[in-house]
Design an enzyme around this catalytic site. Structure first.
Site, PDB file in Angstrom:
ATOM      1  N   ALA A 117       0.815  -1.214   0.000  1.00 56.59           N
ATOM      2  CA  ALA A 117       0.000   0.000   0.000  1.00 56.59           C
ATOM      3  C   ALA A 117       0.849   1.263   0.000  1.00 56.59           C
ATOM      4  O   ALA A 117       0.492   2.273  -0.622  1.00 56.59           O
ATOM      5  CB  ALA A 117      -0.928  -0.009   1.218  1.00 56.59           C
ATOM      6  N   TYR A 118       1.989   1.224   0.692  1.00 59.91           N
ATOM      7  CA  TYR A 118       2.846   2.409   0.784  1.00 59.91           C
ATOM      8  C   TYR A 118       3.393   2.789  -0.584  1.00 59.91           C
ATOM      9  O   TYR A 118       3.269   3.933  -1.023  1.00 59.91           O
ATOM     10  CB  TYR A 118       3.984   2.115   1.763  1.00 59.91           C
ATOM     11  CG  TYR A 118       4.934   3.267   1.971  1.00 59.91           C
ATOM     12  CD1 TYR A 118       4.541   4.406   2.668  1.00 59.91           C
ATOM     13  CD2 TYR A 118       6.245   3.221   1.485  1.00 59.91           C
ATOM     14  CE1 TYR A 118       5.411   5.463   2.872  1.00 59.91           C
ATOM     15  CE2 TYR A 118       7.117   4.262   1.679  1.00 59.91           C
ATOM     16  CZ  TYR A 118       6.701   5.389   2.373  1.00 59.91           C
ATOM     17  OH  TYR A 118       7.572   6.430   2.563  1.00 59.91           O
ATOM     18  N   TRP A 119       3.973   1.824  -1.294  1.00 59.58           N
ATOM     19  CA  TRP A 119       4.546   2.123  -2.602  1.00 59.58           C
ATOM     20  C   TRP A 119       3.482   2.550  -3.594  1.00 59.58           C
ATOM     21  O   TRP A 119       3.707   3.440  -4.417  1.00 59.58           O
ATOM     22  CB  TRP A 119       5.311   0.904  -3.136  1.00 59.58           C
ATOM     23  CG  TRP A 119       6.525   0.556  -2.333  1.00 59.58           C
ATOM     24  CD1 TRP A 119       7.126   1.325  -1.373  1.00 59.58           C
ATOM     25  CD2 TRP A 119       7.276  -0.655  -2.400  1.00 59.58           C
ATOM     26  NE1 TRP A 119       8.207   0.661  -0.845  1.00 59.58           N
ATOM     27  CE2 TRP A 119       8.338  -0.544  -1.451  1.00 59.58           C
ATOM     28  CE3 TRP A 119       7.172  -1.815  -3.157  1.00 59.58           C
ATOM     29  CZ2 TRP A 119       9.272  -1.560  -1.260  1.00 59.58           C
ATOM     30  CZ3 TRP A 119       8.104  -2.823  -2.966  1.00 59.58           C
ATOM     31  CH2 TRP A 119       9.143  -2.692  -2.023  1.00 59.58           C
TER      32      TRP A 119
ATOM     33  N   SER B   7       0.640   4.128  -2.967  1.00 57.82           N
ATOM     34  CA  SER B   7       0.197   5.493  -2.665  1.00 57.82           C
ATOM     35  C   SER B   7       1.232   6.517  -3.107  1.00 57.82           C
ATOM     36  O   SER B   7       0.890   7.582  -3.633  1.00 57.82           O
ATOM     37  CB  SER B   7      -0.102   5.640  -1.166  1.00 57.82           C
ATOM     38  OG  SER B   7       1.064   5.458  -0.381  1.00 57.82           O
TER      39      SER B   7
END
Length: 265
Positions: free
Chosen positions: A174-176, A178
């Protein structure tokens, strides 16, 4: 909101490359954001230190502590409570900054949350939180400051992203995802805002910055050769903060590479 003021001349900041500029740094209570806020102040900018962290919690660092450090070093800072996921909070924080310093010339959109788990093990609330903070938060602060940069005749927008965007061979999280969306947002904005003399760039560390958030999230041990000090991001962000549309714009930069190219030894 609290303001930290000092005689700037004793550090030479009144002669710095950002003298007379006002910077709004979102996510500035610790780690990369704090380092960027302090560097911008060292180079002469008045800085709004914006984040949710007003009191000490599970993760060290507050906006008041960062603003106090800037003031003690001879800079000007305003501690501004700001939840980047809420329109009203962003609007109030930007309005407070303009009321205190007279305008805004620089935005550094750094607020973020970390989730590096594989997609199949990611709870929906974690996925949504990454999108809300890391993407929608950038959208909200950017949208709110654009009219103020335009009113000043130009300025700089800088979004902090991650080298993980390029690591497709290492899977997805999810971090990458976003942060990849932020890069697309800012590349498009660079074209939209060029007529307004506003530089728009993304910046990520070249290596891992062991922030308080990284440690609290259980990011794990990193070999020394893979660690980058947060001050490197501060210097790189300050370089991009000094741009307008006649300079560096519409780019995705890595901190160490940018400094090596622009500030060769």
């Amino acid at each position: 909101m609290s303001s930290a003021r000092s005689e700037r001349g004793r550090t030479g900041a009144d002669n710095g490359p950002l003298t007379g500029k006002v910077a709004f740094v979102a996510g500035a209570s610790r780690g990369i954001g704090a380092a960027i806020a302090q560097t911008l102040a060292q180079q002469g900018a008045a800085v709004a230190v914006a984040a949710r962290s007003e009191a000490a919690g599970r993760v060290a660092g507050t906006i008041h502590e960062v603003a106090a450090r800037i003031g003690a070093a001879g800079g000007r800072a305003l501690a501004v409570p700001c939840d980047v996921t809420r329109e009203d909070s962003v609007r109030e924080a930007v309005s407070a900054t303009v009321a205190e310093f007279g305008g805004i010339d620089i935005l550094v959109a750094n607020a973020g949350v970390l989730w590096l788990g594989p997609v199949e093990n990611t709870p929906l609330k974690r996925w949504q939180l990454c999108l809300d903070v890391n993407l929608t938060g950038v959208f909200l602060v950017t949208r709110e400051v654009i009219p103020h940069l335009r009113a000043r005749g130009g300025g700089a927008l800088v979004a902090v992203t991650t080298t993980g965007v390029d690591m497709a061979d290492r899977g997805a999280n999810a971090y990458w995802v976003s942060k990849a969306a932020v890069e697309r947002l800012y590349l498009g904005l660079a074209a939209d805002l060029r007529p307004d003399n506003i530089a728009v760039n993304c910046l990520s560390p070249s290596r891992v910055v062991l922030t308080e958030g990284w440690r609290a999230s259980g990011g794990g041990d990193i070999p020394a050769e893979m660690v980058e000090p947060p001050e490197t991001m501060g210097q790189a962000a300050a370089l991009l903060a000094a741009q307008d549309a006649t300079g560096i714009t519409g780019t995705i930069q890595r901190s160490e590479s940018l400094l090596a190219e622009q500030c060769p030894r």
